[in-house]
Motif scaffolding. Sequence first.
Motif, PDB file in Angstrom:
ATOM      1  N   TYR A  27      60.114  30.254  21.848  1.00  0.00           N
ATOM      2  CA  TYR A  27      60.541  29.575  20.609  1.00  0.00           C
ATOM      3  C   TYR A  27      59.689  28.349  20.303  1.00  0.00           C
ATOM      4  O   TYR A  27      60.004  27.584  19.418  1.00  0.00           O
ATOM      5  N   TRP A  28      58.647  28.164  21.102  1.00  0.00           N
ATOM      6  CA  TRP A  28      57.859  26.926  21.033  1.00  0.00           C
ATOM      7  C   TRP A  28      57.456  26.550  19.601  1.00  0.00           C
ATOM      8  O   TRP A  28      57.637  25.425  19.165  1.00  0.00           O
ATOM      9  N   GLU A  29      56.905  27.518  18.886  1.00  0.00           N
ATOM     10  CA  GLU A  29      56.377  27.231  17.547  1.00  0.00           C
ATOM     11  C   GLU A  29      57.470  26.712  16.610  1.00  0.00           C
ATOM     12  O   GLU A  29      57.202  25.933  15.713  1.00  0.00           O
ATOM     13  N   LYS A  30      58.707  27.175  16.860  1.00  0.00           N
ATOM     14  CA  LYS A  30      59.790  26.785  15.936  1.00  0.00           C
ATOM     15  C   LYS A  30      60.537  25.516  16.397  1.00  0.00           C
ATOM     16  O   LYS A  30      61.407  25.028  15.687  1.00  0.00           O
ATOM     17  N   LEU A  31      60.205  25.038  17.579  1.00  0.00           N
ATOM     18  CA  LEU A  31      60.995  23.912  18.114  1.00  0.00           C
ATOM     19  C   LEU A  31      60.608  22.590  17.477  1.00  0.00           C
ATOM     20  O   LEU A  31      59.415  22.303  17.319  1.00  0.00           O
ATOM     21  N   PRO A  32      61.588  21.758  17.102  1.00  0.00           N
ATOM     22  CA  PRO A  32      61.254  20.408  16.653  1.00  0.00           C
ATOM     23  C   PRO A  32      60.685  19.587  17.821  1.00  0.00           C
ATOM     24  O   PRO A  32      60.877  19.964  18.989  1.00  0.00           O
ATOM     25  N   GLU A  33      60.033  18.478  17.518  1.00  0.00           N
ATOM     26  CA  GLU A  33      59.322  17.718  18.537  1.00  0.00           C
ATOM     27  C   GLU A  33      60.247  17.276  19.689  1.00  0.00           C
ATOM     28  O   GLU A  33      59.876  17.372  20.856  1.00  0.00           O
ATOM     29  N   ASN A  34      61.460  16.819  19.365  1.00  0.00           N
ATOM     30  CA  ASN A  34      62.324  16.340  20.470  1.00  0.00           C
ATOM     31  C   ASN A  34      62.716  17.482  21.415  1.00  0.00           C
ATOM     32  O   ASN A  34      62.816  17.302  22.629  1.00  0.00           O
ATOM     33  N   SER A  35      62.882  18.706  20.864  1.00  0.00           N
ATOM     34  CA  SER A  35      63.194  19.851  21.730  1.00  0.00           C
ATOM     35  C   SER A  35      61.983  20.221  22.586  1.00  0.00           C
ATOM     36  O   SER A  35      62.118  20.577  23.761  1.00  0.00           O
ATOM     37  N   ARG A  36      60.798  20.125  21.978  1.00  0.00           N
ATOM     38  CA  ARG A  36      59.580  20.413  22.769  1.00  0.00           C
ATOM     39  C   ARG A  36      59.474  19.436  23.941  1.00  0.00           C
ATOM     40  O   ARG A  36      59.166  19.827  25.063  1.00  0.00           O
ATOM     41  N   GLN A  37      59.763  18.177  23.619  1.00  0.00           N
ATOM     42  CA  GLN A  37      59.676  17.164  24.684  1.00  0.00           C
ATOM     43  C   GLN A  37      60.699  17.465  25.791  1.00  0.00           C
ATOM     44  O   GLN A  37      60.394  17.354  26.972  1.00  0.00           O
ATOM     45  N   GLN A  38      61.904  17.866  25.384  1.00  0.00           N
ATOM     46  CA  GLN A  38      62.937  18.173  26.387  1.00  0.00           C
ATOM     47  C   GLN A  38      62.479  19.309  27.294  1.00  0.00           C
ATOM     48  O   GLN A  38      62.587  19.244  28.515  1.00  0.00           O
ATOM     49  N   LEU A  39      61.929  20.356  26.664  1.00  0.00           N
ATOM     50  CA  LEU A  39      61.482  21.503  27.452  1.00  0.00           C
ATOM     51  C   LEU A  39      60.313  21.105  28.367  1.00  0.00           C
ATOM     52  O   LEU A  39      60.264  21.486  29.533  1.00  0.00           O
ATOM     53  N   ALA A 207      68.982  28.220  26.184  1.00  0.00           N
ATOM     54  CA  ALA A 207      68.869  27.669  24.828  1.00  0.00           C
ATOM     55  C   ALA A 207      67.373  27.726  24.515  1.00  0.00           C
ATOM     56  O   ALA A 207      66.554  27.803  25.438  1.00  0.00           O
ATOM     57  N   PRO A 208      66.995  27.683  23.234  1.00  0.00           N
ATOM     58  CA  PRO A 208      65.566  27.803  22.921  1.00  0.00           C
ATOM     59  C   PRO A 208      64.722  26.731  23.607  1.00  0.00           C
ATOM     60  O   PRO A 208      63.558  26.958  23.907  1.00  0.00           O
ATOM     61  N   ASP A 209      65.346  25.586  23.893  1.00  0.00           N
ATOM     62  CA  ASP A 209      64.585  24.487  24.512  1.00  0.00           C
ATOM     63  C   ASP A 209      65.115  24.142  25.898  1.00  0.00           C
ATOM     64  O   ASP A 209      64.965  23.024  26.360  1.00  0.00           O
ATOM     65  N   HIS A 210      65.756  25.096  26.547  1.00  0.00           N
ATOM     66  CA  HIS A 210      66.361  24.757  27.854  1.00  0.00           C
ATOM     67  C   HIS A 210      66.327  25.918  28.842  1.00  0.00           C
ATOM     68  O   HIS A 210      66.766  27.029  28.529  1.00  0.00           O
ATOM     69  N   ILE A 211      65.834  25.614  30.047  1.00  0.00           N
ATOM     70  CA  ILE A 211      65.811  26.603  31.144  1.00  0.00           C
ATOM     71  C   ILE A 211      67.101  26.461  31.925  1.00  0.00           C
ATOM     72  O   ILE A 211      67.505  25.323  32.251  1.00  0.00           O
ATOM     73  N   PHE A 212      67.745  27.580  32.247  1.00  0.00           N
ATOM     74  CA  PHE A 212      68.987  27.511  33.034  1.00  0.00           C
ATOM     75  C   PHE A 212      68.676  26.979  34.440  1.00  0.00           C
ATOM     76  O   PHE A 212      67.798  27.498  35.134  1.00  0.00           O
TER      77      PHE A 212
END
Length: 481
Positions: A27-39, A207-212
């Motif tokens: 989902y990287w391309e669709k993630l907002p910057e804060n979600s990218r940073q979280q991931l 979640a799109p920006d989260h690894i279990f």
Amino acid sequence: MTAMRLEQAQALLGFVRGAGQEHILRYWEKLPENSRQQLLHQIAAVDFALLARLHHDYILRKNLPALTSLEPAEMITLAQQQAHPEEVRSMKARGEQELRAGKVAALLVAGGQATRLGFEKPKGAYPIGPVSQKTLFQLHAEKLRALARRYQTRIPWYIMTSDTNAGETRDFFEKNNLFGYSSQDLCFFEQEMIPALDENGKLILDAPDHIFTNPNGHGGTLTALEKSGALADMRRRGIEEIFYFQVDNVLLNMCDPLFLGYHVAAQAEMSAKVCAKRDPYEKVGVIGKVFDARTGKAGRLQVIEYSDMSAADKEARLPDGTLKYNAGSIAIHLFKVSFIEREVAGGTKLPWHVAHKQIPYLDANGQLVQPDKPNGYKFETFVFDALSDAERVVLLEVDRRFDFSPIKNAAGEDSPETALRDLNEFYARWLEQAGITIPRDAAGKVKVRCEISPLFALDAEELAPKVTPALRVQNDFYLEP
Ligand code: UTP
């Protein structure tokens, strides 16, 4: 969360691809910057080499340690303690000396997820006082405060949480004025999380920006103590012994001086309390002596999990009729600070345990799915595995009526219902020892609810002079200062 520089982020993404885990960037391309940073921050914390090894050793090769030989462990039995009251008195005095000298810290592990209990808050927030409804955290705090008062000392209290409950646990303490504990003597620290793997050794997105991820097991306590600086803090304070306990044992005999005394007198590096199994099929690990596949040394102590023990071993009995493997592990330990320092030098030495579990994941449409059968593997280390690395160990047998009643399940054995029953019975017995009549039914079950605050009395001896045998207990009964 500090924003990661572009080069660092690109290096991490390259690392993910190199490790064959690029699907987590779906989902990287669709993630907002804060979600990218979280991931990115999550990725930075992943030990890909460790996961590759775990996948290879524990999933593909099912590299489980083989129990080649098992013998009962030597312990200081209850019968021996009864036969040597003088020794017991002097060991208790020895432990009291350690407490008075301020050499003892308390260590609570509370990073677990309480899945079996199914409680939405941290387990320590569970209300359990038979009358007062006080929570597990409060009960532990009051015991510690009462002990510190009795021995005119400070007992620093270290509390391990995990990413699943750290904020909530701290908030709960703050809201309750730290349960009267001094902020200088209270230290929260967090254990690490570890990603789970699916059947093919792949990371799982929940979640799109989260690894279990899951907490890395109570074995994670040892490295977390070191990495958080808690171990160094203990050293600064002159702490030599650590009393380790779990959040859910309502009968915990906090920093038990007798246990401390035996441990210190034997110069043990790590010690464990054990109690007789209720029956051969009680689902509790047993401490035994086994051939240690890791070190190649024979006769090292180990907790043999219930599921790893053969039916023949479970049922084996000694000539006197007691179970041959009867040293039930109740997760109450003492550690020398110096032992933990050695144990964590160069990373954890503890073996990993793998569990096949149901793990929520995002399906092809990006919907979160809760599977109804196991779809992946969780990894944990267990603190009791450090027993096999300790040079000297004391195993002290205790009577579970005075030491152990955990809340694990929502109902049945080891549930709030049994914990309440045991706690009620425990306090009723103190009152009876003080000469007070407690109403019981025909089956001997206490008919009222009774409770004694640890700040009123820490044990039956302290209670007796504070009450009169003429006291009538007819309804719910709570003694507090
Ligand atoms: P349990 O193994 O009983 O786990 O932990 P739990 O989280 O309480 O309950 P389940 O298994 O999800 O139902 C025993 C003790 O170890 C702590 C727990 O908080 C509890 O005090 N623990 C467990 C940790 O601190 N971290 C962990 O990773 C696992």
